[in-house]
Design an enzyme around this catalytic site. Structure first.
Site, short mmCIF file in Angstrom:
data_model
loop_
_atom_site.label_atom_id
_atom_site.label_comp_id
_atom_site.label_asym_id
_atom_site.label_seq_id
_atom_site.Cartn_x
_atom_site.Cartn_y
_atom_site.Cartn_z
CG ASP A 1 -2.21 0.84 1.16
OD1 ASP A 1 -2.41 1.39 0.17
OD2 ASP A 1 -2.96 -0.41 1.39
CG ASP B 1 -4.81 5.55 0.83
OD1 ASP B 1 -5.52 4.35 1.78
OD2 ASP B 1 -4.77 6.40 1.66
CD GLU C 1 -9.25 4.29 -1.59
OE1 GLU C 1 -10.20 3.67 -0.59
OE2 GLU C 1 -7.69 4.67 -1.54
CG HIS D 1 -8.82 -1.90 4.39
ND1 HIS D 1 -8.38 -1.40 2.79
CD2 HIS D 1 -8.59 0.19 4.60
CE1 HIS D 1 -8.19 0.00 2.22
NE2 HIS D 1 -8.05 0.33 4.00
CG ASP D 2 -11.25 1.61 3.78
OD1 ASP D 2 -11.09 2.12 4.70
OD2 ASP D 2 -10.78 2.41 2.59
C1 NOJ Z 1 -8.40 5.06 1.63
C2 NOJ Z 1 -7.41 4.32 2.59
O1 NOJ Z 1 -8.70 2.97 1.96
C3 NOJ Z 1 -8.82 4.17 4.11
O2 NOJ Z 1 -8.48 3.16 5.07
C4 NOJ Z 1 -8.11 5.41 4.73
O3 NOJ Z 1 -8.38 5.89 5.64
C5 NOJ Z 1 -7.72 6.43 4.21
N1 NOJ Z 1 -7.70 6.58 3.10
C6 NOJ Z 1 -6.76 7.16 4.59
O4 NOJ Z 1 -5.71 7.49 4.42
#
Ligand code: NOJ
Length: 536
Positions: free
Chosen positions: A97, A185, A236, A309-310
């Site tokens: 990541d 990210d 992302e 994970h989100d």
């Molecule tokens: C996206 C990530 O997937 C998430 O888990 C994170 O809180 C935010 N970016 C900030 O880095």
């Protein structure tokens, strides 16, 4: 360079919740090493690790204090190197990541190189994704710094060339160690409109999603780093539409291999955002996925995902995690894995893991959830109403420990887990993968088909039954091969004309057909026509 990632399946590990080897209740790298055979057994090609770098863990590692050090709870650089070897020995690859929109406020740059960050005498009205203002006053400097996420995650100033070169140097350091790529990210937020205009109702996103210099920065990163290595890159990108995706992933643009869109993940929310629950209309999902499939065809590349994970667990979200848990988990997998793109599996998805519903807010750990709860309770919104949203959408749904077996704490730890285990672990765990109708076994087959059938990688996409609110059906066609995929997203049994071809895979035992196709609740059926002999 070969485009090996077009045929690959990626598995995401959230290290904190994957496997704890030393009993401190927190997953670690030695834990991952123990489970590499499990991952090889599943058949995935690439592992993506959520951040393992030194971090004060305000946002579970997405707030990085030192990019070239391993988080103490997770182990050492030596452990990391053993893990990388273990991954490569098994013919898999490892993706890291890359979190470079922001650092932790405890990164030494924050005090030593303030010019690497974004400071203003007066804040604008942008709100942070984690509630409250996106600006924090610093007593010493008597200025505000920008933090789109938590106040311990100050945004980096990508206008500064020295900072960019530092980031590139760090990326090369990891690539030279042998890692095989990066998941980047919120990488489409690195370029901010330098006028920093107020946003409507505090929404700054139009001024930093896909900002003015983002393509220039990514092309520079590609030229200075990425193009020298045979790797995979995925950005992302909240707020990226297909038009943007073509620019980010078009083969002659020299930016990234693929991006994560959020569009299909935002279909079950209201105008005020993720916490405003709204049922999914299947026709919206179909229309959206069709758009990405058709528009990127031969112009870019899709990544395919339901979970990370989100995000809440897909079987609880678009499936039925009670009576039809296994069927709907497999149906959703079928629907996704026969699309064009690179599929991502999030830990536990291959077991059909579900959402969790803790009754007390004290059991939650995620900063986004906790900040939202605090802010909205202060505004007088009742506890019950907030918990409903948290149960449906909270990020901790994805972060409860991986369910390995039916022993204490699901075999994740011998200590106290940092977040409680989902109480359904005796029923849903990795040991059950040996049962004949396991979700795991079904994922193994889907992964294997991608290796065998070219049409999965190359075929075009055509949506069938456009107006149907229960059936998601499509064909994929390339050269002399065709796949026809039918997915029943409902409990209602349906009868439809029988497609041509031979059944490739389905999530129910075969049944006699008399010229019609009968789809049972959450049934998925995929048909194949072409030169390949199936099942040999
Ligand atoms: C996206 C990530 O997937 C998430 O888990 C994170 O809180 C935010 N970016 C900030 O880095």
């Amino acid at each position: 360079m070969t485009e090996w990632w077009k045929k690959a399946v990626v598995y995401q590990i959230y290290p904190r919740s994957f496997m704890d080897s030393d009993g401190d209740g927190i997953g670690d790298i030695q834990g991952i090493i123990r489970k590499l055979d499990y991952l090889a057994e599943l058949g995935v090609d690439v592992l993506w690790l959520s951040p393992v770098y030194d971090s004060p863990n305000d946002d579970n590692g997405y707030d990085i204090r030192d990019y070239q050090k391993i988080m103490q709870e997770f182990g050492t650089m030596d452990d990391f190197e053993r893990m990388l070897e273990g991954v490569h020995e098994r013919g898999m690859r490892l993706v890291m990541d890359l979190v470079v929109n922001h650092t932790s406020d405890e990164h030494n740059w924050f005090t030593q190189r303030p010019d690497y960050y974004i400071w203003k005498d007066q804040p604008n009205n942008w709100r942070s994704f984690f509630s409250g203002s996106a600006w924090q006053f610093d007593e010493e400097r008597e200025q505000y710094y920008l933090h789109l996420f938590s106040k311990k995650q100050p945004d980096l100033n990508w206008e500064n060339e020295e900072l960019r070169n530092e980031v590139y140097k760090m990326m090369r350091w990891w690539l030279d160690k042998g890692v095989d790529g990066f998941r980047m990210d919120v990488i489409n937020m690195i370029s901010k409109d330098q006028d920093f205009p107020d946003g409507i109702d505090g929404d700054g996103t139009p001024h930093f999603f896909n900002g003015p210099r983002v393509h220039e920065f990514l092309q520079e990163m590609n030229e200075k780093v990425l193009s020298d290595y045979d790797i995979v890159t995925v950005g992302e990108m909240p707020g990226a539409a297909t038009e943007d995706a073509k620019l980010y992933t078009g083969p002659d643009r020299r930016e990234l291999n693929m991006i994560f869109t959020f569009e299909h993940m935002n279909l079950d929310q209201g105008p005020s955002g993720k916490w405003e629950l709204q049922p999914l209309r299947l026709t919206d999902l179909k229309e959206n996925l069709e758009k990405w499939q058709v528009e990127l065809f031969e112009k870019g590349w899709n990544s395919l995902y339901w979970n990370n994970h989100d995000q809440p667990r897909i079987v609880s979200r678009f499936g039925n995690d009670a009576q039809y848990r296994k069927q709907s988990a497999k149906m959703l997998a079928t629907c996704l894995h026969f699309l064009q793109g690179t599929p991502y599996i999030y830990q536990g998805e291959e077991l059909g893991m579900t959402n969790v519903a803790f009754s007390s807010i004290d059991e939650y750990r995620d900063i986004e959830t906790l900040n939202m709860y605090k802010e909205k309770r202060a505004q007088g919104i009742p506890h019950e109403e907030l918990m409903k949203s948290i149960h449906a959408k909270g990020r901790d749904n994805a972060r409860t420990p991986m369910q390995w077996d039916d022993s204490l704490n699901a075999g994740f730890t011998k200590g106290d887990p940092w977040i409680s285990v989902n109480p359904n672990y005796p029923e849903i765990n990795a040991e059950k993968r040996h049962e004949a109708d396991s979700v795991f076994g079904y994922y193994q087959k889907l992964i294997a088909f991608r290796k065998e059938l070219e049409v999965i990688t190359k075929g075009n996409f055509k949506l069938l039954h456009r107006e149907d609110e229960e059936i998601f059906a499509y064909t994929r066609r390339a050269a002399d091969e065709q796949l026809t995929v039918y997915c029943n997203f409902s409990e209602t049994p349906r009868e439809l004309p029988l497609p041509t071809g031979q059944v490739l895979i389905g999530n129910y035992p075969p049944q006699e057909n008399q010229g019609v196709m009968k789809l049972r609740p959450y049934e998925a059926l995929c048909f194949y026509e072409g030169h390949q002999k199936i099942g040999e």
